[in-house]
Enzyme design. Structure first.
Site, PDB file in Angstrom:
ATOM      1  N   HIS A 189       0.820  -1.209   0.000  1.00  0.00           N
ATOM      2  CA  HIS A 189       0.000   0.000   0.000  1.00  0.00           C
ATOM      3  C   HIS A 189       0.858   1.264   0.000  1.00  0.00           C
ATOM      4  CE1 HIS A 189       0.210  -0.365   4.550  1.00  0.00           C
ATOM      5  NE2 HIS A 189       0.243   0.953   4.463  1.00  0.00           N
ATOM      6  N   ASP A 228       1.274  -7.784   2.011  1.00  0.00           N
ATOM      7  CA  ASP A 228       1.344  -6.329   1.891  1.00  0.00           C
ATOM      8  C   ASP A 228       2.798  -5.879   1.764  1.00  0.00           C
ATOM      9  OD1 ASP A 228       0.883  -3.642   1.896  1.00  0.00           O
ATOM     10  OD2 ASP A 228      -0.399  -3.621   3.665  1.00  0.00           O
ATOM     11  N   SER A 260       4.007   2.182   8.375  1.00  0.00           N
ATOM     12  CA  SER A 260       3.753   1.207   7.315  1.00  0.00           C
ATOM     13  C   SER A 260       5.041   0.948   6.539  1.00  0.00           C
ATOM     14  CB  SER A 260       2.684   1.733   6.359  1.00  0.00           C
ATOM     15  OG  SER A 260       1.430   1.781   6.981  1.00  0.00           O
TER      16      SER A 260
END
Length: 715
Positions: free
Chosen positions: A86, A222, A650
């Site tokens: 992402h 991810d 992240s």
């Protein structure tokens, strides 16, 4: 380089009386004094110098900020970068087309020549940091207004940045901490030639979609991979075919031995923002006014994007990145409302502030702190309805491509129309490029629906003082903006590239100033930005009082927090692999990891969120996990730690006690969504991709062993 000194006073303020090993986002420069002994007891085998050094290569040299909003890490001697899927989403979407849909199908470069360069992508390396609190605070005094204080501080910041950037070689950032009671400067080096190396298909990289977002158990790959390039001497350089892979000062070894409950785990990264010093009134305002508006405005935009995204891959590509960004915070803010309400966080904060207020009104403290709590509460009472109003308007700006067009493309056209022929000739190509880029990321029918829906919502729900133009248009259109928006799009110069070209060929100020989208956008933005004298005064007093609240909480030792809020500067958090209570939705033996079996059980053929490649189903059936299988025979997908992270983390590396990569942080659990405001040591978890699953997807599923081969693999 000069040694970093810390005053005895500051040490006393920063040393925690009882550090909770799983709570805190810590400065690397203070690890030796504050955290190292604790970390060693838990399993750390590195010295503090091996984690952070300004004179020698250290762990911090492998940790990078990725494109300003995420974290990533160097995992090979040839500049290979690992981050979340992402985090790379925008770049992958930009490089994709309907014919070559890397977002949907995945991509793996078989050679350096096949690595793809997005138009704009950079990484930032951390060089060093230092305390400049005494210097910054010496230029301000209590008699200054907040505007005067900010001006004086910014002037001093400019000097510090110039003194430390070595003629432009480095980017220097001076940041406030503890609500402006301390200041530190950070030195960075930026690299702009960053290329896509590989990404799994979206069915793996975004498996579970919005349904599983912020949830456990998770089953997602991810991750995405890039490479940093430099000139022949290792210096930052604009993209060029002659550039070579960067040789980083340090890259992370990759450990494929797996993790078990209570294993030591630390995370280094760039957490974006926490609000753990936020007063009770601010929490109450968010829960009752700001966040509900955010959630409703986000959902309105998402619903109108989704109507078109499902029609074709081409339309899905146009809105995929924007939708993902809006959806991420839509669910986050709803989770925040639920968690903050459930755990009574505002009440807890109010009780703390009551203790502080009692201390503040003792004779020795009253002159400085006596009015702090009352001033803060008065400000929130004044701004509750404005917070609701502003969040409805902000979601209009975030989801509509034309909400702020007056301040972007419109501003350039305004300068253009007022310039002479020579200046116009210089500006025209850039304006046309700007318009082309804008229209590449929108679909006019969708934009009509988004803007009309957001105006309808804003008019009905925002309250406070509506933008005058909206009140006027609502009366003229019986409260329904659909026909108005359709007519506006038909007549505006902003709604097609051909119309922008026509304006460039025959510009008139009258045409621009009367363009309905230009007028609407500017009036909405102006209304959002305008503040009355009364509000400016209240804001000034609030900012000064908030700073005093934090100072007083630290001085009185009423506050338990010993570390500064996150603000996109490099931090370390440490803890352990730690399960949540048993969950029947997870087929794993211990609820601290998930398996490929569990992912396959979620599979729904053709579903936008839960589809899987046929090859994954076949490989799982045959248990083709190779060297990445766990000792229990399964392939572990995601796992849990109790590290303290937030947005911006992240892509952060999860490291074992030797500083080896064991996973990739990508999410938190919705039960602990209050974590940005208050840390819950029982519920707070970080959700990570197991590095073995990452490597299995690259080597076994995708056949890109050449990429794994350049890593340093440890068993």
């Amino acid at each position: 380089m000069k040694k970093i000194l810390l005053s005895l006073i500051t040490i006393c303020m920063l040393v925690p009386s009882s550090v909770k090993a799983d709570e805190g986002m810590w400065f690397l420069m203070f690890l030796e004094r504050l955290n190292h002994r604790d970390m060693q007891k838990m399993g750390l085998q590195l010295t503090a110098e091996e984690i952070y050094s300004i004179n020698n290569h250290s762990l911090k040299d492998a940790i990078i900020q990725f494109n300003g909003g995420c974290t990533a890490e160097m995992i090979s001697k040839d500049g290979l970068v690992l981050t979340n899927h992402h985090c790379g989403y925008d770049a992958i979407a930009e490089l994709s087309s309907a014919e070559k849909n890397y977002l949907k199908d995945g991509y793996w470069a078989k050679s350096r020549a096949e690595e793809l360069k997005p138009s704009s992508l950079y990484v930032r390396f951390f060089v060093r940091m230092d305390d400049c609190s005494k210097r910054i605070l010496s230029v301000v005094n209590p008699k200054m207004s907040e505007a005067e204080r900010e001006k004086a501080i910014n002037q001093e910041i400019a000097k510090i940045e110039k003194e430390n950037n070595e003629g432009g070689k480095y980017t220097v950032s001076v940041r406030p901490f503890f609500q402006g009671n301390e200041y530190y400067y950070f030195v960075y080096q930026d690299y702009k030639d960053v290329r896509l190396v590989g990404t799994p298909p979206e069915s793996l990289g975004k498996f579970g979609g919005d349904t599983d977002n912020w949830e456990w158990p998770r089953h997602t790959a991810d991750f995405s991979m890039f490479r940093v390039y430099a000139d022949a001497n290792g210096n930052p350089a604009d993209y060029a075919a002659s550039n070579v892979p960067l040789q980083p000062k340090h890259h992370l070894p990759v450990n494929i031995g797996g993790v078990t409950e209570n294993d030591f785990a630390m995370i280094l990264g760039y957490p974006g923002r926490t609000n753990r010093w936020m007063p009770a009134g601010g929490i109450e305002q968010n829960v009752k006014f700001a966040y509900p508006a955010w959630v409703e405005g986000s959902k309105t935009g998402m619903d109108n994007m989704k109507k078109y995204m499902v029609k074709s891959d081409a339309l899905n590509l146009i809105y995929a990145s924007k939708f993902a960004g809006v959806a991420n915070y839509w669910k986050n803010r709803q989770g925040m409302i639920d968690a903050l309400s459930k755990f009574g966080v505002a009440k807890t904060k109010a009780e703390q502030e009551a203790k502080f207020n009692k201390w503040a009104n003792k004779s020795a403290n009253k002159a400085k702190y006596g009015n702090v709590v009352a001033t803060i509460n008065a400000y929130y009472a004044m701004t509750n309805e404005k917070a609701q109003h502003d969040n409805y308007l902000v979601q209009l700006f975030r989801t509509s491509a034309f909400g702020t067009v007056g301040r972007s493309l419109g501003r350039q056209l305004d300068i253009y129309v007022k310039s002479d022929a020579s200046k116009r000739a210089q500006m025209a190509p850039a304006i046309l490029e700007m318009a082309t880029a804008m229209h590449k990321e929108l679909h006019i029918p969708a934009e009509k629906d988004i803007l009309a829906a957001q105006l309808n919502l804003y008019n009905k729900k925002a309250g406070y003082v509506l933008a005058p133009i909206v009140e006027k248009l609502a009366k003229e259109n019986n409260g329904d903006f659909t026909n108005y928006v359709n007519a506006t799009f038909d007549s505006s110069i902003f709604t097609s590239i051909d119309r922008v070209k026509a304006f460039l060929d025959a510009p008139t100020e009258e045409l621009l100033m009367n363009d309905p989208l230009y007028v609407l956008s500017n009036e909405l933005v102006n209304h959002y930005l305008v503040k009355s004298d009364e509000l400016l005064k209240a804001q000034n007093d609030f900012e000064a009082s908030f700073r005093l609240l934090v100072e007083g909480l630290r001085e009185s030792k009423i506050g338990e927090i010993k570390y500064p809020d996150a603000n996109s500067t490099l931090r370390l958090t440490y803890g352990k692999v730690r399960a949540l209570p048993e969950d029947k939705r997870n087929d794993a033996a211990i609820n601290n990891y998930t398996t490929l079996d569990g992912q396959v059980k979620k599979y729904k053929k053709g579903d936008l969120e839960f589809d899987l490649p046929t090859r994954v189903l076949e490989m799982n059936a045959k248990k083709e996990f190779g060297r990445f299988a766990d000792k229990d025979g399964s392939l572990h997908v995601n796992f849990l730690t109790d590290n303290d992270i937030t947005g911006g983390n992240s892509g952060s590396p999860v490291l074992n006690g030797k500083g080896e990569l064991i996973g990739l942080a990508f999410d938190g659990n919705i039960e602990a969504m209050a974590g940005d405001v208050i840390f819950d040591k029982n519920l707070q978890r970080t959700i990570n991709v197991d590095i073995r699953y990452v490597l299995w997807v690259i080597e076994n599923f995708s056949g890109a062993k050449n990429i794994v081969d350049e890593m340093t693999i440890v068993k």
